[in-house]
Design a protein around this motif. Structure first.
Motif, mmCIF file in Angstrom:
data_model
loop_
_atom_site.group_PDB
_atom_site.id
_atom_site.type_symbol
_atom_site.label_atom_id
_atom_site.label_comp_id
_atom_site.label_asym_id
_atom_site.label_seq_id
_atom_site.Cartn_x
_atom_site.Cartn_y
_atom_site.Cartn_z
ATOM 1 N N UNK A 1 0.758 -0.917 -0.091
ATOM 2 C CA UNK A 1 -0.037 0.109 0.214
ATOM 3 C C UNK A 1 0.570 1.255 0.103
ATOM 4 N N UNK A 2 2.151 1.161 0.298
ATOM 5 C CA UNK A 2 2.878 2.610 0.827
ATOM 6 C C UNK A 2 3.417 2.255 -0.898
ATOM 7 N N UNK A 3 3.911 1.700 -2.099
ATOM 8 C CA UNK A 3 3.740 1.600 -3.320
ATOM 9 C C UNK A 3 2.704 2.366 -3.662
ATOM 10 N N UNK A 4 1.677 2.191 -3.464
ATOM 11 C CA UNK A 4 1.294 2.075 -3.770
ATOM 12 C C UNK A 4 0.661 3.738 -3.817
ATOM 13 N N UNK A 5 0.259 4.040 -2.953
ATOM 14 C CA UNK A 5 -0.386 5.099 -2.093
ATOM 15 C C UNK A 5 1.403 6.349 -2.952
ATOM 16 N N UNK B 1 -6.282 1.785 -3.558
ATOM 17 C CA UNK B 1 -6.725 -0.248 -4.113
ATOM 18 C C UNK B 1 -8.190 0.142 -3.500
ATOM 19 N N UNK B 2 -9.102 0.833 -2.752
ATOM 20 C CA UNK B 2 -9.735 0.502 -2.460
ATOM 21 C C UNK B 2 -10.674 -0.694 -1.911
ATOM 22 N N UNK C 1 0.216 -11.305 -1.656
ATOM 23 C CA UNK C 1 -0.100 -11.055 -2.739
ATOM 24 C C UNK C 1 -1.334 -10.172 -3.350
ATOM 25 N N UNK C 2 -1.660 -8.678 -3.165
ATOM 26 C CA UNK C 2 -2.970 -7.855 -3.048
ATOM 27 C C UNK C 2 -2.898 -8.367 -4.224
ATOM 28 N N UNK D 1 -9.293 6.223 3.517
ATOM 29 C CA UNK D 1 -9.902 4.401 3.357
ATOM 30 C C UNK D 1 -9.005 3.432 3.943
ATOM 31 N N UNK D 2 -8.132 2.772 2.171
ATOM 32 C CA UNK D 2 -7.228 1.929 2.254
ATOM 33 C C UNK D 2 -6.955 1.133 3.925
ATOM 34 N N UNK D 3 -5.992 2.665 4.750
ATOM 35 C CA UNK D 3 -5.203 2.519 6.059
ATOM 36 C C UNK D 3 -6.583 1.646 6.839
#
Length: 286
Positions: A123-127, A133-134, A150-151, A195-197
């Motif tokens: 998630x750190x990478x995505x953000x 991601x949602x 693996x997300x 919201x992801x967190x």
């Protein structure tokens, strides 16, 4: 029909892995890659024109750009004339975290924290590249042969936008009820990163306790439970004080957004992945 079309693209059908309202996932052998893969098959005719453009098109664009050890690899994306989209991904033979919990119950804390750390990194990478991601939930956390996380499933993901350096609040209210943050359930404009967190906190709680922290199918009651900020743990659970502190910090960030004023600072900065990963020893040991 699908099997025949897949063969023209170099994939031999092997077995069905999962099925949902918008499509299914099958296991296949790739002639070109010379290994087994998973193929997500999405039926475009099951979407409205608006949602097709908003979700499917966006997912196709986003997954092509992602490259991270804790995000499922996408090898290929193609479409048939019968309006079926095929997303070819790496196969994760150990299934998903939800099925693992169903089979074992609450997971060992060390293992749970290891998976949570890997989720934090994903998630750190995505953000960091302004993607939310949602729909973070245990069903979307796959496990490879070595039980590394693996997300997957970027069907609800969105590319975030900024105006004059400030994040534009999202008005897309999607995801899974029990994992969704209160502002999403209330249909309010929201910070998708926050919201992801929140969803990550639900995941960690379920891994540690074997069940969800807020149990009700009534949306209004669910929001009331969330905002009370009264996180209870099952009787006899062996969740450590550090793990509980992580959970409380996750749920606090969203609660703070609700009561946020200009004097308290930017709520987005309340959750810093680098600080969290360095602060808690149980995340460093995994």
């Amino acid at each position: 029909m699908e099997k025949t079309f897949m063969e023209t693209k170099g994939y031999t059908y092997k077995a069905s892995l999962a099925e949902g309202s918008f499509g299914k996932v099958v296991k296949a052998e790739s002639i070109h890659l010379k290994k087994l893969v998973a193929i997500k098959i999405i039926g475009l005719n099951k979407y409205t024109t608006v949602n097709r453009d908003k979700f499917v098109t966006q997912e196709k664009e986003i997954i092509r750009t992602l490259k991270h050890p804790h995000i499922v690899k996408t090898y290929d994306v193609f479409e048939s004339r019968s309006e079926m989209v095929y997303v070819v991904m790496e196969l994760c033979p150990q299934g998903d975290v939800a099925k693992l919990i169903s089979a074992r119950g609450a997971l060992d804390e060390c293992f749970s924290c290891r998976l949570f750390k890997q989720l934090c990194l994903a998630i750190q990478y995505l953000h960091g590249i302004d993607i939310a991601h949602k729909d973070i939930k245990c069903e979307n956390l796959l496990l490879d042969a070595h039980y590394n996380l693996k997300l997957c499933d970027f069907g609800f993901s969105e590319k975030l936008s900024y105006v004059q350096g400030k994040l534009v609040p999202s008005d897309t209210h999607c995801g899974t009820l029990q994992y969704a943050a209160p502002e999403i359930l209330k249909n309010l404009p929201h910070n998708s990163k926050i919201a992801d967190v929140w969803s990550m906190g639900i995941v960690l709680y379920k891994m540690l306790c074997g069940l969800l922290p807020f149990i009700t199918t009534n949306t209004t009651k669910l929001v009331q439970l969330q905002l009370k900020h009264n996180i209870k743990f099952p009787t006899g659970s062996s969740v450590s004080s550090q793990a509980k502190e992580i959970l409380l910090s996750v749920f606090s960030i969203v609660r703070c957004v609700w009561f946020w004023t200009a004097a308290t600072g930017d709520p987005e900065q309340r959750w810093n992945f680098n600080i969290i990963l360095k602060k808690y020893k149980i995340l460093q040991l995994t």
